[in-house]
Structures are given as C-alpha cells and as structure tokens.
Design a protein around this motif. Sequence first.
Motif, PDB file in Angstrom:
ATOM      1  N   ARG A  95      -5.115   8.384   6.104  1.00 44.78           N
ATOM      2  CA  ARG A  95      -6.248   8.507   5.184  1.00 44.78           C
ATOM      3  C   ARG A  95      -5.786   8.609   3.742  1.00 44.78           C
ATOM      4  NH1 ARG A  95      -8.009  11.754   9.369  1.00 44.78           N
ATOM      5  NH2 ARG A  95      -7.271  13.635   8.343  1.00 44.78           N
ATOM      6  N   ASP A  96      -4.727   9.382   3.504  1.00 47.81           N
ATOM      7  CA  ASP A  96      -4.277   9.591   2.140  1.00 47.81           C
ATOM      8  C   ASP A  96      -3.707   8.305   1.533  1.00 47.81           C
ATOM      9  OD1 ASP A  96      -3.748  11.725   0.028  1.00 47.81           O
ATOM     10  OD2 ASP A  96      -1.766  10.802   0.219  1.00 47.81           O
ATOM     11  N   SER A  97      -3.014   7.516   2.350  1.00 52.00           N
ATOM     12  CA  SER A  97      -2.415   6.270   1.856  1.00 52.00           C
ATOM     13  C   SER A  97      -3.378   5.103   1.882  1.00 52.00           C
ATOM     14  CB  SER A  97      -1.182   5.911   2.690  1.00 52.00           C
ATOM     15  OG  SER A  97      -1.560   5.642   4.037  1.00 52.00           O
ATOM     16  N   GLY A  98      -4.525   5.261   2.550  1.00 50.15           N
ATOM     17  CA  GLY A  98      -5.466   4.154   2.684  1.00 50.15           C
ATOM     18  C   GLY A  98      -5.164   3.269   3.874  1.00 50.15           C
ATOM     19  N   TRP A 117       1.365   4.221  -2.625  1.00 52.04           N
ATOM     20  CA  TRP A 117       1.123   5.595  -2.171  1.00 52.04           C
ATOM     21  C   TRP A 117       2.275   6.501  -2.574  1.00 52.04           C
ATOM     22  CZ3 TRP A 117       3.139   7.919   2.681  1.00 52.04           C
ATOM     23  CH2 TRP A 117       2.578   9.174   2.945  1.00 52.04           C
ATOM     24  N   ALA A 141       0.828  -1.206   0.000  1.00 53.34           N
ATOM     25  CA  ALA A 141       0.000   0.000   0.000  1.00 53.34           C
ATOM     26  C   ALA A 141       0.864   1.259   0.000  1.00 53.34           C
ATOM     27  CB  ALA A 141      -0.938  -0.016   1.204  1.00 53.34           C
ATOM     28  N   ASP A 146      -5.532   3.985   7.007  1.00 54.43           N
ATOM     29  CA  ASP A 146      -6.495   4.114   8.105  1.00 54.43           C
ATOM     30  C   ASP A 146      -7.540   3.006   8.030  1.00 54.43           C
ATOM     31  OD1 ASP A 146      -7.572   5.039   5.753  1.00 54.43           O
ATOM     32  OD2 ASP A 146      -8.733   6.642   6.694  1.00 54.43           O
ATOM     33  N   ALA A 147      -7.890   2.574   6.818  1.00 56.08           N
ATOM     34  CA  ALA A 147      -8.814   1.436   6.679  1.00 56.08           C
ATOM     35  C   ALA A 147      -8.179   0.167   7.214  1.00 56.08           C
ATOM     36  CB  ALA A 147      -9.203   1.259   5.210  1.00 56.08           C
ATOM     37  N   GLU A 148      -6.852   0.028   6.999  1.00 58.43           N
ATOM     38  CA  GLU A 148      -6.150  -1.137   7.542  1.00 58.43           C
ATOM     39  C   GLU A 148      -6.128  -1.086   9.070  1.00 58.43           C
ATOM     40  OE1 GLU A 148      -3.736  -4.612   7.741  1.00 58.43           O
ATOM     41  OE2 GLU A 148      -5.239  -3.791   6.397  1.00 58.43           O
TER      42      GLU A 148
END
Length: 672
Positions: free
Chosen positions: A205-208, A75, A71, A210-212
């Motif tokens: 949030r920008d890298s995704g 990013w 990820a 936060d969902a992880e």
Amino acid sequence: MTTKSWLSKINLLKTFHRPKSLRAQLIISIWLGMGAILIPFNINSVLRDRDYAITSTQQRLRAEGTLASSALTRWQQSIKDLLEVIAFTPSVRRLDQQETQMIFDRISRVFPERSFRLWTRDGELIASTGIRRPAARTHILARPYFQKSMQGKPAWGIFNDCLTGSACYVKSTPVFAVGTNPLSTPSAKPVGVLTNVIQLGDTGRDSGMDAEAKRLSEDKGSSAGAESANENWNDLSLQNNDFTGLDVLMVSRDGHVIFPLSTINDSISTLSLSEIANGPWGPFIKAGQQSTRIGQFREIESKKHWFLTFSRSINANWSIVAVSDKASTLDKVYRQVIQSATRQLVVLGLITLVIIIVCRNAAKPVQVAAAAVREFSFGNFNAEIASDRSDEIGELYADINQTGRSLRSLLNEKLAHAVTDKQIQIAADIQQEFVIQTLPSTSRVELAADFDPAYEVGADWYDAISIGDVTYIVIADVCDKGIGSALFMSVFQSLLHYSLLEETRDHGESGSSTVIQKSITQVNDYMAAKHGQSAMFATMFLGAYDYGLRRLSYVSAGHESPLIIRSRGVSESLEVCGPAVGIFPGARYSVKCTDLMPGEILFTYTDGLIDARSPSGEAWGIERVKAMLSLIEPAKTTANEVLASAIKQVNLHRADADQFDDMTLLVMKVNL
C-alpha cells in the motif's frame, strides 16, 4: 519347425500383403499423407506457440518488472528524501520532543502506513507514531541500522520483532545537532537517529504496488476466460507448495527480500540470510543479486518446478525480480494443441467417409487408366485410351493420352541431346569441386557463403584460406556466363589460390598486404599475357583480415563495392583499388586498409545480387541491399543469418522471374 507350419506362415503373409481395394488404398494414403503433413505441422505449431507464449510471458515480466522497478525506485527515494527533510528540521535536530511529535503527527496523516521515531544517541525515544510495544533501550541500541546511523550513515533492516507488533522494514538516517554540517564536519557525531518503519504487510500500500497487484489479478481473470476468472494471479508461495502464478520480489545486495505485491510471503523476509538462500526462493534471490540495470531473463528451477524470471537492479542496494511459473504459460498452448488435433481427426473421419462413398463407382475407370499408365512404364508411349466421356474421368483419360504424347516427345528430345546434357553435367560436377566445401571459420572469424549459378555451370567463385591470425577471402566474377566462363573461372581460381599460398610462405602472416598485392598482380599478368586475346577477365575482391591487428587489407579489382556493417543502420562501402584482372598486363593494384573490429561484419557479393530482376524487370539494386543490411544488428547476428537474410530478400524480390546471372555471396563476421 515343420514344413506345414512354414507353409501356413507364408500363406498368412500373402494374405496380409494382398493388394487392397482402391478404397482402402486411398484411405490409407490419405491418413498417411495427412499424418506426414499434420504431425510436423503440429510439432512446429507447438514449438512456435510455446516460444511465442514464453516470449509473451517474458515481455510481460519485463513490463511488470520495469514498472515495479520504477515504482519501487520512487518509493525508496521518497522515503530517503522524506527522512532527510525531517532530519534537517531544526526542531528535530534540537531533539525537541513536542515540536517533533507535532511534525510526526502531521506526516502520519499523509503516510498512514509509515511510523516515525526519533531516538537519542543513547537509545531514548523522543517522539514516535505507531508503537504497539514498549521500547527498550537495549533493544534499540542492538539494532544494526541504529549502530550504522550513529556512525553518520543511512541504513535499513528487516526485522520480525518490531515495535509495531509485526515484521517490518526499517529505514534510518542520522540526525546532527543544529549548526553541525556533516559534509564539512566529518568528525561530527550524530545526536540521534530518525527511523521510518513500515510493516511488511503495508509495503504494497505504501509503495503503490497493491494497485499493481490488483491490476494483475484483474488482467488474469479477464484474459483467461470465465472458468478461471476467480483465480489469483499473484499467489506464488513456494514454501507452501503453491507453484502457480506471478510475484515480484525486492532483493537486497546481501540477500534480504521483500514481497511488495502480496503478504503471503512476508514470513520469508524475516528469515536469516542462510535460510533464505537455502530455501525455495534461494535461486530467485541469487538471480536478483546478479542482475544488472539492463535486466536479464532466466529460466529457474525450484522444488522441481520451472519458472520464468526477469531481474533488474533498482539501485546499488536493491534489485527487482518478476517471477511467473512456466507451466501456466504452456498450459494454454497444450490445450490448443489437443483441440486442434481433435478437429483434424474429425476432418480425417469425414474425408474417409467421402472416399468410401465415391470409390464405389470409381474403381473400373481407374483400372483402365492404370492399364494405360502400366504401358507407359513398359516404354510403350503409343498406348491411348479410347473414350467419349465428358466428365472428370474423360478429362483424366485425355490427360493420360496427352501425357503419353508428351513422353514420346520428351524421349525423342532427350535422346537427341543426351551427349550435350552429359557434357554439361560433367562440367557442373567438375566446377563444384572448385567451390570450397568447408569454409575455415574459427571462433574469432566466422564465414558464410553461397554460390548460385544462373545455368548448370557458373562463372562466379569464392575462396577462403586461414593461416594463423590471418584469414584470406576471395569473391570474383568472370565476365559472361556459360561453359567458357566457367572454364576461365577454374583457371583464375586455381592461380589465385596457389599464389596466395606461395606468397604466404615467402612473406608470412605479418606481410598479408604484400601477399594479396603480389598474388593478384601475378594472376593479372599471367592471364593478360596468356589469354588476353580471349577477352576474358574477372572482377575480384581479395581481402586479408589480421585478427591480431583488427585490420582488413584488401584489393577491389573492378568489383562491386563490399560493405562493412559497423552497427545497426551504419554501413561503409569499400573503394575500388584497380582494374579488373586479366585485361591490362602490368596493371598496378594498390592495397587499401580499414579497421574491422569484433562485432562488425564484411558483406561481399557479385553483381548477380544487385542485378536480380523482379517479374516486372526491376533490378534489386544496391539501395535495397543497404536497406536490408541497415536492419541488421551485427553484434547479435551471425554470418549465416546475414547470408540467409540476403538470400531470402532477393528471392522475394525475384519471385518467379528467371535468374539470368550468377549470384555469389560471402559474409565474414569478427567475433570477440
């Protein structure tokens, strides 16, 4: 001390050691027996479960680290690609303020966490998004990333005093004038610098990521039970003395750090490199700097707490480190041990209660049985118990009577065969002296062997001699079985061992091929001439491995073809070089050579391995040997492990079937 006091102590000891009741003896025996079983079992369970828990956590760290690595790689690449695309836009290259601002405004809708700025080479702000503080030229011109980009190179930095009003991560790229190609015009100077700014708190949030982080928290709650469902799995904060949980770090080559899963540690990112390295996160930063593309597991101590880590490099500038505390991993294991021990104590208590009840009526029959057994101990095997009971006690009496009769029969048989058994035992003891007790393993050549005769004595043997850089190995099988074959085995073994030593003195280490050729020829000629009428011969594999040349010279005289494990799933059979030893006088034996490199394994055996029979009579066979070896990764497997695996597999095949032939194995591994 007075005589009276001595007598009182003796009486006390007699009272203490007075034979206890059957009930007490059974209870003590059960507790001691169960303790002897359960304590090692529990210790083994703890060790096994602990290793499994650590392995599971390591695998999860690998999965999380690999996922985060992928990820974050995407990013960083997306930031780089986006900046390059914007930097090559004609309006940006012309430093057109109005059109550049329009571009920034559109991109900000797609990437709301990113702020974009375009600066002239003099530090003048042309266009921007997300600025909350005034932009001073001196402030911008002093930034290391600005200075590096003005030299025509992309750059990055982590700062506490950003124009966004909080700590941020900055990525910059040079902007060249329209018509200037920086690749073909290396002397061209940038006309400006394009920067992408992300607040540290927004990197997740920008890298995704936060969902992880949310997924990790949900996984922790669903797998740990209701009582810990609200625990935060991503709460490692060593500077705040919070040592429980999991976190992921991005570590730069020079020691900077970003925490993309959480914001609780963002303050660490803004410290100086020396403060980071000397702080509680320092050991993890070092692990990230030392990581490779393959990835590594480590156990790291920080502030007297242990952590499990997986580190892996993302690219030339960044690495990822996944961290989990070890205590949480082992806590569940220890709770299970306590629960298991409690259940075991309850079971022992119930068993004790049953024994107390049963023993009330069992003492007298047991005493009768004990009296009969006592007679057996005195050698009176004619003693019998008269009883007409049809219950379990009656069965016990019948078994004791049958035991007496069996002992009488066994005694008579043993007396009749005492002399023969003694001779066989002496032969077995003598043969054991011919079997080499300590293999000459070195750090470079590792040896492992096993000799398992079918009867008390066997006709197989193995030998090994290490002289300088050369290691000589022998594995052989004399025809037939029993004492006669064992006798000829000792003759073969002694002659060959002596010949190897003598020929080595004559030819030295460099003539190892000549040594084995002359040695086996001498043994063959002698045995064929002196003992040819006995029809005794031996199949033999004689090898000489020269570590300096990485070469195996060998003679396979009618023997089972040894196998070389080159790599996982790749093995090679060695060819036969001559007839069995001791049949034909003057037989010629050619020496073959093959490379044997570090990390490769030579596997030799006698026919007892492939001829091992299952209870249904099916031989194990060479194909099963090759299949077993194909699963071995030689570079990561020791000679002893290969030997143990082969013995285990053939024993599983043989099960409870009788062994009808000697089985001998010799394994040699070459190390770096």
